[in-house]
Enzyme design. Structure first.
Site, PDB file in Angstrom:
ATOM      1  N   GLY A 168      -5.733  -3.177  -1.826  1.00 47.58           N
ATOM      2  CA  GLY A 168      -4.751  -3.346  -2.905  1.00 47.58           C
ATOM      3  C   GLY A 168      -4.678  -4.791  -3.392  1.00 47.58           C
ATOM      4  O   GLY A 168      -3.757  -5.156  -4.122  1.00 47.58           O
ATOM      5  N   LYS A 175      -8.408   5.929   8.828  1.00 54.89           N
ATOM      6  CA  LYS A 175      -8.649   4.488   8.973  1.00 54.89           C
ATOM      7  C   LYS A 175      -9.038   4.088  10.395  1.00 54.89           C
ATOM      8  O   LYS A 175      -9.305   2.923  10.644  1.00 54.89           O
ATOM      9  CB  LYS A 175      -7.375   3.716   8.590  1.00 54.89           C
ATOM     10  CG  LYS A 175      -6.645   4.207   7.357  1.00 54.89           C
ATOM     11  CD  LYS A 175      -7.443   3.966   6.106  1.00 54.89           C
ATOM     12  CE  LYS A 175      -6.702   4.368   4.851  1.00 54.89           C
ATOM     13  NZ  LYS A 175      -5.521   3.580   4.581  1.00 54.89           N
ATOM     14  N   GLU A 233      -0.609 -10.964   2.720  1.00 57.91           N
ATOM     15  CA  GLU A 233      -0.519 -10.121   3.920  1.00 57.91           C
ATOM     16  C   GLU A 233      -0.942 -10.903   5.159  1.00 57.91           C
ATOM     17  O   GLU A 233      -0.322 -10.798   6.223  1.00 57.91           O
ATOM     18  CB  GLU A 233      -1.408  -8.879   3.757  1.00 57.91           C
ATOM     19  CG  GLU A 233      -0.854  -7.892   2.741  1.00 57.91           C
ATOM     20  CD  GLU A 233      -1.783  -6.724   2.462  1.00 57.91           C
ATOM     21  OE1 GLU A 233      -1.280  -5.641   2.135  1.00 57.91           O
ATOM     22  OE2 GLU A 233      -3.003  -6.887   2.535  1.00 57.91           O
ATOM     23  N   GLY A 273       0.825  -1.210   0.000  1.00 60.11           N
ATOM     24  CA  GLY A 273       0.000   0.000   0.000  1.00 60.11           C
ATOM     25  C   GLY A 273       0.855   1.254   0.000  1.00 60.11           C
ATOM     26  O   GLY A 273       2.083   1.187  -0.124  1.00 60.11           O
ATOM     27  N   ALA A 290      -3.585  -0.677   6.379  1.00 58.39           N
ATOM     28  CA  ALA A 290      -4.934  -1.257   6.489  1.00 58.39           C
ATOM     29  C   ALA A 290      -5.921  -0.280   5.865  1.00 58.39           C
ATOM     30  O   ALA A 290      -5.644   0.920   5.730  1.00 58.39           O
ATOM     31  CB  ALA A 290      -5.299  -1.514   7.938  1.00 58.39           C
ATOM     32  N   ASP A 291      -7.078  -0.803   5.516  1.00 55.75           N
ATOM     33  CA  ASP A 291      -8.127   0.047   4.949  1.00 55.75           C
ATOM     34  C   ASP A 291      -9.018   0.632   6.040  1.00 55.75           C
ATOM     35  O   ASP A 291      -9.538   1.727   5.908  1.00 55.75           O
ATOM     36  CB  ASP A 291      -8.948  -0.763   3.939  1.00 55.75           C
ATOM     37  CG  ASP A 291      -8.057  -1.232   2.794  1.00 55.75           C
ATOM     38  OD1 ASP A 291      -7.435  -0.367   2.158  1.00 55.75           O
ATOM     39  OD2 ASP A 291      -7.924  -2.452   2.587  1.00 55.75           O
ATOM     40  N   ASP A 326       2.377  -3.276   8.328  1.00 53.13           N
ATOM     41  CA  ASP A 326       1.548  -3.232   7.124  1.00 53.13           C
ATOM     42  C   ASP A 326       0.507  -2.119   7.271  1.00 53.13           C
ATOM     43  O   ASP A 326       0.223  -1.661   8.383  1.00 53.13           O
ATOM     44  CB  ASP A 326       0.852  -4.603   6.961  1.00 53.13           C
ATOM     45  CG  ASP A 326       0.400  -4.868   5.536  1.00 53.13           C
ATOM     46  OD1 ASP A 326       0.332  -3.921   4.729  1.00 53.13           O
ATOM     47  OD2 ASP A 326       0.104  -6.040   5.224  1.00 53.13           O
ATOM     48  N   THR A 370       1.248   3.489   2.475  1.00 54.82           N
ATOM     49  CA  THR A 370       1.834   3.896   3.759  1.00 54.82           C
ATOM     50  C   THR A 370       3.161   3.170   4.007  1.00 54.82           C
ATOM     51  O   THR A 370       4.068   3.707   4.657  1.00 54.82           O
ATOM     52  CB  THR A 370       0.840   3.594   4.916  1.00 54.82           C
ATOM     53  OG1 THR A 370      -0.456   4.062   4.527  1.00 54.82           O
ATOM     54  CG2 THR A 370       1.247   4.296   6.194  1.00 54.82           C
TER      55      THR A 370
HETATM   56  O1  LIG Z   1      -4.393  -4.130   2.481  1.00 58.03           O
HETATM   57  C1  LIG Z   1      -3.727  -3.504   1.702  1.00 58.03           C
HETATM   58  C2  LIG Z   1      -3.384  -4.004   0.350  1.00 58.03           C
HETATM   59  O2  LIG Z   1      -4.018  -5.227   0.105  1.00 58.03           O
HETATM   60  C3  LIG Z   1      -3.174  -2.182   2.092  1.00 58.03           C
HETATM   61  O3  LIG Z   1      -2.367  -2.341   3.209  1.00 58.03           O
HETATM   62  C4  LIG Z   1      -4.348  -1.268   2.389  1.00 58.03           C
HETATM   63  O4  LIG Z   1      -5.131  -1.164   1.210  1.00 58.03           O
HETATM   64  C5  LIG Z   1      -3.896   0.105   2.865  1.00 58.03           C
HETATM   65  O5  LIG Z   1      -3.263   0.790   1.840  1.00 58.03           O
HETATM   66  P1  LIG Z   1      -2.836   2.322   1.982  1.00 58.03           P
HETATM   67  O6  LIG Z   1      -1.667   2.358   2.923  1.00 58.03           O
HETATM   68  O7  LIG Z   1      -2.481   2.723   0.572  1.00 58.03           O
HETATM   69  O8  LIG Z   1      -4.030   3.075   2.488  1.00 58.03           O
END
Ligand SMILES: O=C(CO)[C@H](O)[C@H](O)COP(=O)(O)O
Length: 354
Positions: A193, A217, A199, A122, A179-180, A177, A124
Site C-alpha cells: 500500500g 501471507k 510503517e 491496509g 504485511a504482504d 500492522d 486487515t
Molecule cells: O504494508 C502495507 C501497506 O504499505 C500493508 O500493511 C500490506 O500491504 C498488507 O495489506 P493488507 O492487510 O491489505 O493485505
C-alpha cells in the site's frame, strides 16, 4: 471499499461475535521500559535463524501453520491481484481470516495500561481498530493513536480516537500492522500500500511490533507468494538512477516504477515520494537482511519494504477458524477458538520441519 470508518466493514465473523476481549487473560509480558525497542529486538533475536526442510500446504494448514501452497499475487495500481483470483466464497473467508488474526492480536497485545498505540495500514488493520473500540471508551479515551499512513489517520479520526504523532510519542507501546508476506523468521515484505516508510519508523519506535494477516501471507520464504517485488520508496528525482542501481544488484530480475491506477503517472506516497517494485530471485530471499542492507545503501532511497528482525509476533487467520501465532523466539501456537488459551505447536528450540 473504503476503510476509513468501521461502518464500512463487512458483518462480524460469527464465531467472534461473542468473544469480548478478556483483559485478564492477556499473555504478553511487559518489557523493561528503560530498554529501547530496537536494542531489545536485536538482543532477543540475533543468533536465532530457523531453516525449513520443505514447504507444504493449501488453504488448510500443516502442523506448523504454513499454507500448503503459496498464493501468488501482485499489486496492480492500488489493488492486489492474485494469479488465481479468490471466488466470492474465498473472498469472504479471507475477510474472516483477517478479522480472526486482528482480534486475537489485539486481545493478546493491547492491554489497558497501553496508552500509545500505532495503527498500521491496509485492509486487515480496520479489524484491529474494530477490536480496540470494543475495549471501551474508558480505556480508549486516555490513549493516543499514531497513524502509519493517511488511511490509518482517517481510521483513527473517523472512529473518534485521539490522534498522536511520532514526534510527540517517539516510544510507542504496541504497533499492530498488516504485511504482504511473512517468512518463518518473521521477516516481512511490506509496502503493498506504499506506506512502508512510516510503517517502519513506527515499528522501530514500538516496544512490541505485531503483524496481522490472513493465511495467504504465511510463507516459508519471502518471494513465494508476494511476487511483484520489494517496494522501495525513493526520492522522485532519483528514481531512474535507483532503478539502474537496483538492476545491478545480483539477483534483481526487474525494477519498475509503480504506476497509479486511477491517476496518470506514478504512485505518490504520503511522503511525496515514488515507489519502485524490485523483483529478486529465490537465492536473494535466502538472506533478506543482506538484501535489505544492499538496497538500503543506494543513495536516493527513503526506505525499503523489507522488515527484518523487527517483528515480535505474527498472527495468521486460517480458513478453519484457527489462528497461527508465530513468535520471535521461534515458538508457534494455535489459537483454536477466540478467547481460549493458545496451544503450543512448536517450542522455541524445536526444529521446524514440515
Ligand atoms: O504494508 C502495507 C501497506 O504499505 C500493508 O500493511 C500490506 O500491504 C498488507 O495489506 P493488507 O492487510 O491489505 O493485505
Amino acid at each position: 471499499m473504503s476503510f476509513s470508518k468501521l461502518r464500512d466493514l463487512p458483518e462480524p465473523f460469527e464465531t467472534l461475535d461473542d468473544a469480548a476481549p478478556k483483559m485478564d487473560e492477556l499473555k504478553v509480558e511487559d518489557d523493561d521500559p528503560t530498554v529501547g525497542p530496537r536494542s531489545r529486538r536485536h538482543s532477543s533475536i540475533s543468533g536465532r535463524r530457523r531453516k525449513l526442510s520443505t514447504t507444504a500446504g493449501s488453504n488448510s494448514n500443516n502442523e506448523v501453520g504454513l499454507p500448503l501452497e503459496p498464493v501468488r499475487s501482485k499489486m496492480i495500481g492500488d489493488k492486489r491481484e492474485y494469479a488465481v483470483e479468490p471466488d466470492a466464497d474465498e473472498a469472504v473467508m479471507i475477510e474472516k481470516s483477517k478479522r480472526l488474526a486482528a482480534w486475537a492480536a489485539v486481545d493478546h497485545y493491547i492491554k489497558p495500561e497501553h496508552n500509545v498505540i500505532a495503527i498500521g495500514s491496509g485492509s486487515t488493520v480496520p479489524f484491529v481498530v474494530e477490536r480496540i473500540l470494543q475495549q471501551g471508551d474508558d480505556v480508549n479515551k486516555k490513549r493516543k493513536f499514531i497513524p502509519t499512513s493517511f488511511q490509518a489517520k482517517e481510521l483513527i479520526v473517523g472512529n473518534g480516537l485521539t490522534l498522536g504523532d511520532v514526534d510527540q510519542y517517539p516510544i510507542i507501546d504496541v504497533d499492530i500492522d498488516g504485511a504482504d508476506e511473512v517468512d518463518v523468521n518473521l521477516n516481512a515484505i511490506k509496502g503493498g500500500g506504499a506506506c512502508h516508510l512510516r510503517e517502519k519508523v513506527l515499528a522501530e519506535a514500538s516496544r512490541k511490533f505485531v503483524i496481522v494477516a490472513d493465511y495467504r501471507k504465511n510463507s516459508a520464504v519471502l518471494g513465494s507468494s508476494w511476487t511483484q517485488g520489494i517496494p522501495v520508496e525513493v526520492a522522485p528525482f532519483a528514481y531512474a538512477k535507483v532503478i539502474v542501481n537496483l538492476e545491478r544488484i545480483t539477483g534483481c530480475q526487474s525494477a519498475k516504477l509503480r504506476m497509479g491506477k486511477a491517476k496518470a503517472g506514478p504512485v505518490v506516497t504520503d511522503n511525496g515520494c515514488f515507489v519502485i517494485d524490485a523483483q529478486f530471485d529465490e537465492q536473494r530471499f535466502s538472506d533478506p537482511e543482506l538484501l535489505l542492507s544492499k538496497i538500503k545503501m543506494l543513495t536516493g532511497i527513503m526506505e525499503v519494504g523489507l522488515f527484518c528482525d523487527m517483528t515480535d509476533a505474527a498472527y495468521f487467520g486460517n480458513v478453519d477458524g484457527t489462528v497461527t501465532i508465530r513468535n520471535a523466539d521461534g515458538s508457534i501456537y494455535t489459537l483454536k477458538q477466540p478467547g481460549e488459551e493458545p496451544v503450543l505447536i512448536k517450542g522455541p528450540e524445536d526444529e521446524e520441519s514440515v
